[in-house]
Design an enzyme around this catalytic site. Structure first.
Site, PDB file in Angstrom:
ATOM      1  N   ASP A  53       1.283  -1.158  -0.130  1.00  0.00           N
ATOM      2  CA  ASP A  53      -0.255   0.157  -0.585  1.00  0.00           C
ATOM      3  C   ASP A  53       0.675   1.382   0.271  1.00  0.00           C
ATOM      4  O   ASP A  53       0.668   2.110  -0.235  1.00  0.00           O
ATOM      5  CB  ASP A  53      -1.077  -0.233   1.091  1.00  0.00           C
ATOM      6  CG  ASP A  53      -0.015   0.334   2.490  1.00  0.00           C
ATOM      7  OD1 ASP A  53       0.920  -0.292   2.563  1.00  0.00           O
ATOM      8  OD2 ASP A  53      -1.390   0.183   3.769  1.00  0.00           O
ATOM      9  N   SER A  54       2.248   0.575  -0.516  1.00  0.00           N
ATOM     10  CA  SER A  54       3.336   2.209  -0.329  1.00  0.00           C
ATOM     11  C   SER A  54       2.827   2.415  -1.859  1.00  0.00           C
ATOM     12  O   SER A  54       3.371   4.015  -1.863  1.00  0.00           O
ATOM     13  CB  SER A  54       4.516   1.065   0.250  1.00  0.00           C
ATOM     14  OG  SER A  54       4.726   0.376  -0.579  1.00  0.00           O
ATOM     15  N   ASP A  92      -1.367  -5.351  -0.261  1.00  0.00           N
ATOM     16  CA  ASP A  92      -1.585  -5.534   1.249  1.00  0.00           C
ATOM     17  C   ASP A  92      -2.965  -5.151   1.677  1.00  0.00           C
ATOM     18  O   ASP A  92      -3.337  -4.405  -0.180  1.00  0.00           O
ATOM     19  CB  ASP A  92      -0.531  -3.876   1.414  1.00  0.00           C
ATOM     20  CG  ASP A  92       0.032  -4.068   1.973  1.00  0.00           C
ATOM     21  OD1 ASP A  92       0.596  -5.018   2.865  1.00  0.00           O
ATOM     22  OD2 ASP A  92       1.721  -3.126   1.755  1.00  0.00           O
ATOM     23  N   LYS A 122      -0.808  -9.718   2.668  1.00  0.00           N
ATOM     24  CA  LYS A 122      -0.658  -9.033   3.715  1.00  0.00           C
ATOM     25  C   LYS A 122      -1.659  -7.803   4.795  1.00  0.00           C
ATOM     26  O   LYS A 122      -2.169  -6.974   4.113  1.00  0.00           O
ATOM     27  CB  LYS A 122       0.854  -8.227   3.934  1.00  0.00           C
ATOM     28  CG  LYS A 122       1.795  -7.770   4.763  1.00  0.00           C
ATOM     29  CD  LYS A 122       2.952  -7.305   4.439  1.00  0.00           C
ATOM     30  CE  LYS A 122       2.642  -6.460   4.415  1.00  0.00           C
ATOM     31  NZ  LYS A 122       2.985  -4.768   4.783  1.00  0.00           N
ATOM     32  N   GLU A 124      -1.367  -5.337   8.487  1.00  0.00           N
ATOM     33  CA  GLU A 124      -1.341  -4.680   9.854  1.00  0.00           C
ATOM     34  C   GLU A 124      -1.772  -5.386  11.226  1.00  0.00           C
ATOM     35  O   GLU A 124      -3.117  -5.240  10.953  1.00  0.00           O
ATOM     36  CB  GLU A 124      -0.677  -2.995   9.559  1.00  0.00           C
ATOM     37  CG  GLU A 124      -0.142  -3.227   7.984  1.00  0.00           C
ATOM     38  CD  GLU A 124       0.161  -1.496   8.774  1.00  0.00           C
ATOM     39  OE1 GLU A 124      -0.182  -0.766   9.302  1.00  0.00           O
ATOM     40  OE2 GLU A 124       0.767  -0.928   6.562  1.00  0.00           O
ATOM     41  N   GLU A 191       8.924  -4.114  10.379  1.00  0.00           N
ATOM     42  CA  GLU A 191       9.550  -2.639   9.850  1.00  0.00           C
ATOM     43  C   GLU A 191      10.001  -2.022  11.265  1.00  0.00           C
ATOM     44  O   GLU A 191       8.983  -1.704  11.942  1.00  0.00           O
ATOM     45  CB  GLU A 191       8.252  -1.983   8.876  1.00  0.00           C
ATOM     46  CG  GLU A 191       8.665  -1.105   8.633  1.00  0.00           C
ATOM     47  CD  GLU A 191       7.548  -0.328   7.730  1.00  0.00           C
ATOM     48  OE1 GLU A 191       6.749  -1.051   7.273  1.00  0.00           O
ATOM     49  OE2 GLU A 191       7.711   0.353   7.313  1.00  0.00           O
TER      50      GLU A 191
HETATM   51  O1  KIV Z   1       4.286  -0.993   1.414  1.00  0.00           O
HETATM   52  C1  KIV Z   1       4.851  -1.850   1.378  1.00  0.00           C
HETATM   53  O2  KIV Z   1       5.334  -1.050   1.254  1.00  0.00           O
HETATM   54  C2  KIV Z   1       5.421  -2.074   2.497  1.00  0.00           C
HETATM   55  C3  KIV Z   1       6.563  -2.531   2.863  1.00  0.00           C
HETATM   56  C4  KIV Z   1       7.401  -1.055   3.257  1.00  0.00           C
HETATM   57  C5  KIV Z   1       6.871  -4.303   3.559  1.00  0.00           C
HETATM   58  O3  KIV Z   1       3.952  -2.596   3.461  1.00  0.00           O
END
Ligand code: KIV
Length: 272
Positions: A53-54, A92, A122, A124, A191
């Site tokens: 989600d980055s 994510d 993934k 959190e 992280e």
């Molecule tokens: O969204 C992302 O890029 C991440 C990584 C930094 C682990 O969750």
């Protein structure tokens, strides 16, 4: 130049990733958000590609990961999945799609899997989301956990600083890692936590721990734009730049502009 030498060209699965930890083999993971980049990363021999989600930051220019929507993540994930043959692709779950309750989390997870073609999701958090994690895994979906500095909680933390430096938070993180392992997560991202704590987690869980700003772990993940040096103004301590693409791209684009303006491009060789 060829990428890393890949002995096994078959698709990477959760079972293979878990076996890599047992065999003491490190796991390489990198983000991608589009077809072209995903194809390059896969062909280089990456084990896991994360549609992070980055994307909210590096693709959309937002300050945090919070604004990205499930529809936008599904779009990015589909583009990546189309470009990948070998790597495991994990996507994510964006902010707000799994925190409300288990049913909503499971429904959104099923939608993301059905509409994208990725191999796992993934999300959190630890104890707070453990029921949802169990529900998603019960639905047959591989889940990667994510603990420590979890960017979707940036406003709760008050910034992107290192987490779990104090004993109480470190103990909660250890407990959360065990809970995620027991719930059936196939791996856990840690992280921005102290390297010593990462080592303790690696020893106490059987599933692979993937670090980012967390020192040495069973594997490592970075945001691809960061490690390729595509943004000169962003250089946190944990990022090693393997290229200086911003400079390379600036030079190439500058040369193109010059040649178009002075008539050096296109020449006859590029004409029909
Ligand atoms: O969204 C992302 O890029 C991440 C990584 C930094 C682990 O969750």
């Amino acid at each position: 130049m060829a990428g890393y030498i890949v002995e096994d060209t078959k698709k990477i699965t959760t079972q293979k990733v878990i076996q890599m930890k047992k065999d003491g083999k490190k796991i390489a993971m990198l983000t991608s958000y589009d077809y072209t980049m995903a194809q390059i990363v896969d062909q280089a021999g990456m084990d896991i590609i994360l549609v992070g989600d980055s994307a909210s930051n590096v693709m959309a220019g937002n300050l945090t990961t919070l604004p990205i929507t499930i529809d936008q993540m599904i779009y990015h994930a589909r583009c990546v999945a189309r470009g990948v043959k070998r790597a495991m692709v994990v996507c994510d779950m964006p902010f707000g799609t799994y925190q409300v309750n288990r049913d909503e989390g499971v429904r959104n997870a099923i939608r993301m899997m059905a509409e994208t073609g990725v191999d796992g999701l993934k999300l959190e958090g630890g104890e707070e989301v453990i029921d949802t994690v169990r529900g998603i895994i019960n639905a047959g979906i591989p889940v990667m956990g994510h603990l420590g500095m979890t960017p979707q909680s940036v406003y709760k933390f008050g910034g992107y600083g290192v987490r779990a430096k104090e004993e109480e938070e470190a103990a909660k993180l250890m407990k959360d890692a065990k809970l995620l392992e027991q719930a059936g997560c196939f791996s856990i991202v840690l992280e921005k936590i102290p390297a010593t704590l990462t080592q303790e987690v690696c020893k106490s869980v059987s599933v692979p721990v993937i670090g980012i700003g967390a020192g040495s772990a069973d594997g490592q993940v970075l945001v691809i734009q960061d490690m390729l040096g595509m943004n000169d103004s962003f250089k946190p301590k944990f990022v090693r730049r393997y290229a200086q693409l911003q400079t390379v791209m600036n030079d190439a684009i500058g040369q193109y502009i010059t040649e178009v303006k002075n008539g050096d491009f296109p020449t006859e060789a590029y004409s029909y």
